[in-house]
Design a protein around this motif. Sequence first.
Motif, mmCIF file in Angstrom:
data_model
loop_
_atom_site.group_PDB
_atom_site.id
_atom_site.type_symbol
_atom_site.label_atom_id
_atom_site.label_comp_id
_atom_site.label_asym_id
_atom_site.label_seq_id
_atom_site.Cartn_x
_atom_site.Cartn_y
_atom_site.Cartn_z
ATOM 1 N N THR A 5 0.923 -1.213 -0.070
ATOM 2 C CA THR A 5 -0.034 -0.286 0.140
ATOM 3 C C THR A 5 0.691 1.429 -0.417
ATOM 4 N N MET A 6 0.331 2.476 0.175
ATOM 5 C CA MET A 6 1.080 3.702 0.170
ATOM 6 C C MET A 6 1.765 4.187 1.646
ATOM 7 N N GLY A 36 3.324 6.747 14.110
ATOM 8 C CA GLY A 36 2.674 8.199 12.592
ATOM 9 C C GLY A 36 1.339 7.507 13.339
ATOM 10 N N VAL A 37 0.104 8.712 13.252
ATOM 11 C CA VAL A 37 -1.123 9.317 13.044
ATOM 12 C C VAL A 37 -2.563 7.863 11.809
ATOM 13 N N PHE A 38 -0.874 7.508 10.322
ATOM 14 C CA PHE A 38 -1.483 6.863 9.905
ATOM 15 C C PHE A 38 -0.458 5.443 9.769
ATOM 16 N N TYR A 177 -3.960 6.504 0.958
ATOM 17 C CA TYR A 177 -3.127 5.407 1.609
ATOM 18 C C TYR A 177 -3.125 3.794 1.941
ATOM 19 N N ASN A 178 -4.451 3.604 1.720
ATOM 20 C CA ASN A 178 -4.579 2.185 1.650
ATOM 21 C C ASN A 178 -5.557 2.039 0.474
ATOM 22 N N GLY A 179 -5.456 2.213 -0.705
ATOM 23 C CA GLY A 179 -6.011 2.058 -2.017
ATOM 24 C C GLY A 179 -7.012 3.746 -2.142
ATOM 25 N N PRO A 180 -7.713 3.784 -3.039
ATOM 26 C CA PRO A 180 -8.669 4.782 -3.456
ATOM 27 C C PRO A 180 -9.695 5.057 -2.390
ATOM 28 N N PHE A 181 -10.337 4.183 -1.295
ATOM 29 C CA PHE A 181 -11.345 3.990 -0.489
ATOM 30 C C PHE A 181 -10.747 3.602 0.308
ATOM 31 N N ASN A 182 -10.339 2.459 0.795
ATOM 32 C CA ASN A 182 -10.675 1.185 1.585
ATOM 33 C C ASN A 182 -11.708 1.096 1.918
ATOM 34 N N GLY A 183 -12.190 0.598 1.350
ATOM 35 C CA GLY A 183 -13.945 -0.155 1.558
ATOM 36 C C GLY A 183 -14.464 0.660 2.999
ATOM 37 N N HIS A 184 -13.899 2.111 3.504
ATOM 38 C CA HIS A 184 -14.873 2.818 4.136
ATOM 39 C C HIS A 184 -15.570 3.979 4.211
ATOM 40 N N GLU A 196 -6.418 -1.152 -4.805
ATOM 41 C CA GLU A 196 -5.578 -0.909 -2.949
ATOM 42 C C GLU A 196 -3.993 -0.941 -3.334
ATOM 43 N N MET A 197 -2.926 -1.849 -3.639
ATOM 44 C CA MET A 197 -2.070 -2.182 -3.503
ATOM 45 C C MET A 197 -1.006 -1.967 -5.698
ATOM 46 N N GLY A 198 0.313 -1.770 -5.080
ATOM 47 C CA GLY A 198 1.162 -1.220 -5.901
ATOM 48 C C GLY A 198 1.979 -2.546 -6.213
#
Length: 337
Positions: A5-6, A36-38, A177-184, A196-198
């Motif tokens: 992920t990013m 870190g917060v992320f 950060y975890n893909g354009p939406f990360n399912g949330h 989601e990943m690269g």
Amino acid sequence: MARMTMIEAIRDAHAVAMERDPDVVVMGEDVGYFGGVFRCTAGLQSRFGVQRCFDTPISELGIVGTAVGMAAFGLKPVVEIQFADYMYPAYDQIVSEAARLRYRSAGEFTCPIVVRMPTGGGIYGAQTHSQSPESLFTHVAGLKTVVPSNPRDAKGLLLAAIADPDPVIFLEPKRLYNGPFNGHFDRPSESWAKHEMGDVEEGYYETPLGKAAVLREGSAVTLLTYGTMVHVALAAVEESGKDVEVIDLRTLVPLDLETIITSVTKTGRCIVLHEATLTSGFGAELTALVQSDCFYSLEAPVLRVAGWDTPYPHAQEWDYFPGPERVKRAITKVMEG
């Protein structure tokens, strides 16, 4: 290659740079023990020690000011500001000190710092956690401004930024950060939420600052964008079926004007897409440059697709974002021009 992920790619870039160069230090609020917060710096303190990855007081002005002094001394600080919205107390240090140190010292000192900050919306963070302030930095001589759109570029651009002898503002689209939406999010069925990943190269590599990427070739329209909007652009073009060339700028300063001119000269039409507000956004600069350097090739006015000219609307977040439908309408309009 590794699948990341990013967040993982950014974390890996830190580790690779710190392993390679003992002068690289990481600092910011909660970057040490908490990671870190992320979680972009998770594990760095346990691996490299508290002198190379350390927590700071809650003072953005103090964090960046200290980093400028460390850089003048010869270190290479990588600063994390928890959200781009929090950088305003540090703006004077960035503009008046970091950006000008090389010039005011006649080259005696440089300021090799990287200021990382999550940017943009998409996590329901309301107006104090969702701003896109890139144009505040691109206006300042002496700063470089970087906005990656995928994990591989995030790592390579961050390593290039750390190696750069001058200050770099590194804006990380948190929606990616975890893909354009990360399912949330409310709209997980959008076609542009599927990656989601690269693939990310292992070890050290640099993605050059100032070099755009042509992600999709076309002959009818040039679409210039960066960050999260890269995914919006690609989805819109796919859905439209039009012959549109999509360019990921990657770095806003320095700007790859050569690639832009080559593309617009070929297509004769241009759309500029970004998440930040329309007025005085970076798209205005892009539009002016295209108009100036490609005037005799243009078949229609340059169009901008951007966020509203309003404080960030928490309740209407998804309507604020330029989405594929707005981009498709712009494609149709510019092709009819």
